[in-house]
Structures are given as structure tokens and as C-alpha cells.
Motif scaffolding. Structure first.
Motif, short mmCIF file in Angstrom:
data_model
loop_
_atom_site.label_atom_id
_atom_site.label_comp_id
_atom_site.label_asym_id
_atom_site.label_seq_id
_atom_site.Cartn_x
_atom_site.Cartn_y
_atom_site.Cartn_z
N VAL A 131 0.78 -1.28 0.13
CA VAL A 131 -0.10 0.16 -0.08
C VAL A 131 0.92 1.43 0.06
CG1 VAL A 131 -1.68 1.34 1.37
CG2 VAL A 131 -1.88 -1.07 1.05
N ALA A 174 1.15 4.20 -2.66
CA ALA A 174 0.79 5.57 -2.55
C ALA A 174 1.97 6.37 -3.25
CB ALA A 174 0.72 5.60 -0.84
N TYR A 226 -9.38 13.00 0.84
CA TYR A 226 -8.01 12.80 -0.18
C TYR A 226 -8.45 13.95 -1.17
CZ TYR A 226 -5.02 11.65 -3.92
OH TYR A 226 -4.16 11.78 -4.91
N LEU A 281 -0.85 11.99 -0.44
CA LEU A 281 -0.75 10.79 -0.57
C LEU A 281 -1.97 9.98 -0.16
CD1 LEU A 281 2.90 10.12 0.67
CD2 LEU A 281 2.22 10.85 -1.40
N ARG A 282 -2.21 8.85 -0.91
CA ARG A 282 -3.38 7.95 -0.72
C ARG A 282 -3.33 6.49 -0.40
NH1 ARG A 282 -7.87 8.24 -5.05
NH2 ARG A 282 -6.20 8.12 -6.30
N HIS A 283 -3.63 5.86 0.61
CA HIS A 283 -3.45 4.61 0.67
C HIS A 283 -4.77 4.07 0.15
CE1 HIS A 283 -0.77 4.18 4.69
NE2 HIS A 283 -0.22 4.64 3.71
N ILE A 284 -4.55 2.98 -0.44
CA ILE A 284 -5.74 2.32 -1.32
C ILE A 284 -6.32 1.08 -0.30
CG2 ILE A 284 -4.97 2.49 -3.58
CD1 ILE A 284 -4.17 -0.53 -3.62
N VAL A 285 -5.71 1.03 0.81
CA VAL A 285 -6.46 0.09 1.87
C VAL A 285 -6.03 0.69 3.24
CG1 VAL A 285 -6.30 -2.33 2.94
CG2 VAL A 285 -5.92 -1.91 0.56
N ARG A 337 -4.81 1.20 6.43
CA ARG A 337 -3.85 0.28 7.33
C ARG A 337 -3.50 0.96 8.73
NH1 ARG A 337 -4.01 -3.53 6.31
NH2 ARG A 337 -2.16 -4.05 7.27
#
Lengths: 112, 223
Positions: free
Chosen positions: A100, A104, B45, B56-60, B62
Motif C-alpha cells: 500500500v 501511495a 483525499y 498521498l493515498r493508501h488504497i487500503v 492500514r
């Protein structure tokens, strides 16, 4: 020594060899290695000194039979497998975080 | 001039994120702001991304520890000298960033923790102030040899050089204890400065403390 004790020690030796190989192949870290080393050493001592433990249990007022011991061992084994599963899951979670994080950063660097 | 990066982890903070970014910008326009959206389900976001900062972007999802690490590593990659960890829920005052980074700029400390329990007055909920925090302080002292007045200080700053020794593995809330523990067991110069916290919700609950201990324990056995 009873045959059951010898079988018990063979099983423990198998797990100790497995543990050593896992450490050698870096599948487990030092802390996990020492935890299970101590765990199996205590199990081996318990098997070797089974008579004394039986006596101790009897003196404490409990009635212990072979089947009880097997049940206790089964519970210990279940604990072992659940704990191993928890560690494996934690490692997988860590790997997911790494992926992840990489996505990012890449997204930003690629200007997406 | 030292490059100061402000890392703001955010999860579903669309009501606060713009205000926090503006507050930090108003303190010093030279601050580089990095918002790490931890897979929010709202517009956090999108709002951050339009604010002329680094988003920045976490796609899950965490966890906060993971988001902070993503932001920190990105900042280091972009040449940061000092990293500041700051919350997105407007519970910290952006004006106090200068107090937190001061000792690092003067080369008197490698890591500075903000504390709610020093001179400044924070309206801390009674249960937290009198039961949860003293217990957490005791656990920190007994198990981790950490002697900070604030056992869950989320407002902190450290030099990029210190990061190698501080690098945390905990993705969730246990990162806070881990950073303190890593700071105290290394030879880093630590310092505490008073900060103000404005409570908008209760935050970390009693059960959260047990989860932190459990995560720290499990973490001892992971790779």
C-alpha cells in the motif's frame, strides 16, 4: 522410561529440528525462535519428569490420568497453532502495508 | 534553511482537513505539508489534493502508524531535515509546531514529544486524566523504560537522522508507544515540551490500551 515418554520426546525432537531449520532459513525471527525453544524444552522436561509431575498433581489433590494429559497436550497444541497463525497474519498485514505504501508513493511520483 | 515537513495522517476528516492545512500554512508558508489519506470513505483525499500540498493515498486502510510512516518516508525521500507528526482532527494547535521543532533546530534534541501534562492547560476528560493516562504512564515506565509525562503523545518532531533509530513497525495506535520506546532505548536526545490539546472526542479508550499491549507483544514475534 515409558514408551509414551519416548514417543513424546521423539515428537518434541521433531519440532525442535523443524524450529532450527525455520530459524536457519530465516522464516522466523530470533524472538520467536527463543520463545518456541523454551516452550519445547519445558515440554521435554515435563515428559522426562512425568512421574514427579504425576506425584505433584496427586499431592495437590487432582486425579490425573493418561487421557487428561493427552487433553492438556491437545490444548497446548491448539494454542501453538493459533499463535503461529496470529504471527503469520501479522506478517501478512505488514506485507500489505508495504505494498500500500509503495503504491501511495508511486502514485504521487507518477503524478496520478 | 532546514526543510520542515508536517505529516498529517487522515481518515474520514473531510470536515477538518482544509482547516488543519490552512492553520499549518498560516504558521509558516515554508512548511511542506504531507497529508496521508488512509483510505477514507469520504472526500478527505480529494479536498487535500486540491489544497496545493502533497497528498498521498493508501488504497487500503492500514492505520495511523502506517500512514505516518508513509508520510515520513516520503518526506525523507524529498529531502526533509525535520519531520513533524500532526493530527488531522484539529486537536493540536498549529501555532505550537514552532515550540516542538525549536530544540531540534537549535541542535539540543533529536526528538521532541508534545505533552498535555506540562504547563499548558488542556481540557482532558476526567477518566483519561486520572485513570487511563496514569496507568499508561506506569506501563510505559515498567515495560518500556519510558519516562515521559504524556504516555500517548501524538504531536512530535524529530530529525531525519533520528528516523533510522526510531523506525516503527506498528501500523495501528501502538506506533506511539513504539516510537517512545525506540527513542529511549537508543542514544537519541529526547525532550518534552508543553502543548495544548482540544478534545473533540474521547479518543483512545481503555480497551485501546489493551490492544496496544497486544500489538506490541505480537510485534515482538513478527519479521
Amino acid at each position: 522410561m515409558f514408551t509414551q515418554q519416548i514417543i513424546g520426546l521423539i515428537v518434541i525432537t521433531y519440532f525442535l529440528i523443524r524450529l532450527y531449520l525455520q530459524k536457519k532459513q530465516k522464516q522466523i525471527n530470533a524472538n520467536e525462535f527463543y520463545f518456541w525453544l523454551v516452550f519445547w524444552m519445558i515440554a521435554a522436561l515435563a515428559v522426562v519428569f512425568l512421574k514427579q509431575i504425576d506425584l505433584l498433581v496427586r499431592n495437590l489433590g487432582f486425579s490425573a490420568s493418561g487421557i487428561d494429559v493427552l487433553l492438556y497436550l491437545a490444548v497446548v497444541m491448539l494454542f501453538y497453532f493459533i499463535f503461529r497463525m496470529r504471527i503469520r497474519m501479522a506478517n501478512m498485514e505488514k506485507d500489505i502495508t508495504k505494498v500500500v505504501r509503495a503504491i501511495a508513493t508511486k502514485e504521487k511520483n507518477d503524478g496520478m | 534553511m532546514k526543510k520542515i515537513f508536517i505529516i498529517i495522517p487522515a481518515y474520514n476528516e473531510e470536515n477538518n482537513i482544509i482547516k488543519v492545512i490552512d492553520d499549518v500554512k498560516n504558521v509558516n508558508t515554508d512548511f511542506q505539508i504531507v497529508v496521508v489519506d488512509d483510505c477514507s470513505t469520504d472526500n478527505t483525499y480529494q479536498l487535500a489534493n486540491k489544497s496545493n500540498i502533497i497528498a498521498l493515498r493508501h488504497i487500503v486502510n492500514r492505520g495511523q502508524g502506517a500512514a505516518l510512516k508513509t508520510g515520513t518516508e516520503y518526506a525523507i525521500m524529498k529531502g526533509a531535515d525535520i519531520i513533524v507528526h500532526f493530527d488531522a482532527d484539529r486537536q493540536f494547535l498549529a501555532g505550537e509546531i514552532k515550540d516542538v521543532v525549536k530544540s531540534i533546530l537549535n541542535n539540543q534534541a533529536d526528538i521532541v514529544f508534545g505533552s498535555r501534562f506540562m504547563d499548558k492547560k488542556s481540557d482532558i476528560p476526567w477518566l483519561k486524566k486520572n485513570i487511563i493516562m496514569p496507568l499508561a504512564r506506569l506501563v510505559n515506565k515498567l515495560f518500556f523504560k519510558v519516562t515521559l509525562s504524556d504516555p500517548q503523545a501524538g504531536f512530535r518532531a524529530f530529525s531525519t537522522n533520528a528516523y533510522k533509530k526510531l523506525e516503527w513497525q506498528q501500523d495501528g495506535m501502538a506506533h506511539c508507544s513504539e516510537i517512545m520506546h525506540n527513542a529511549f532505548r537508543s542514544d537519541l536526545r529526547t525532550k518534552e515540551v508543553p502543548i495544548t490539546v482540544i478534545y473533540r472526542d474521547f479518543g483512545q479508550k481503555f480497551s485501546g490500551g489493551f490492544k496496544i499491549l497486544k500489538d506490541m507483544f505480537i510485534g515482538k514475534f513478527t519479521r
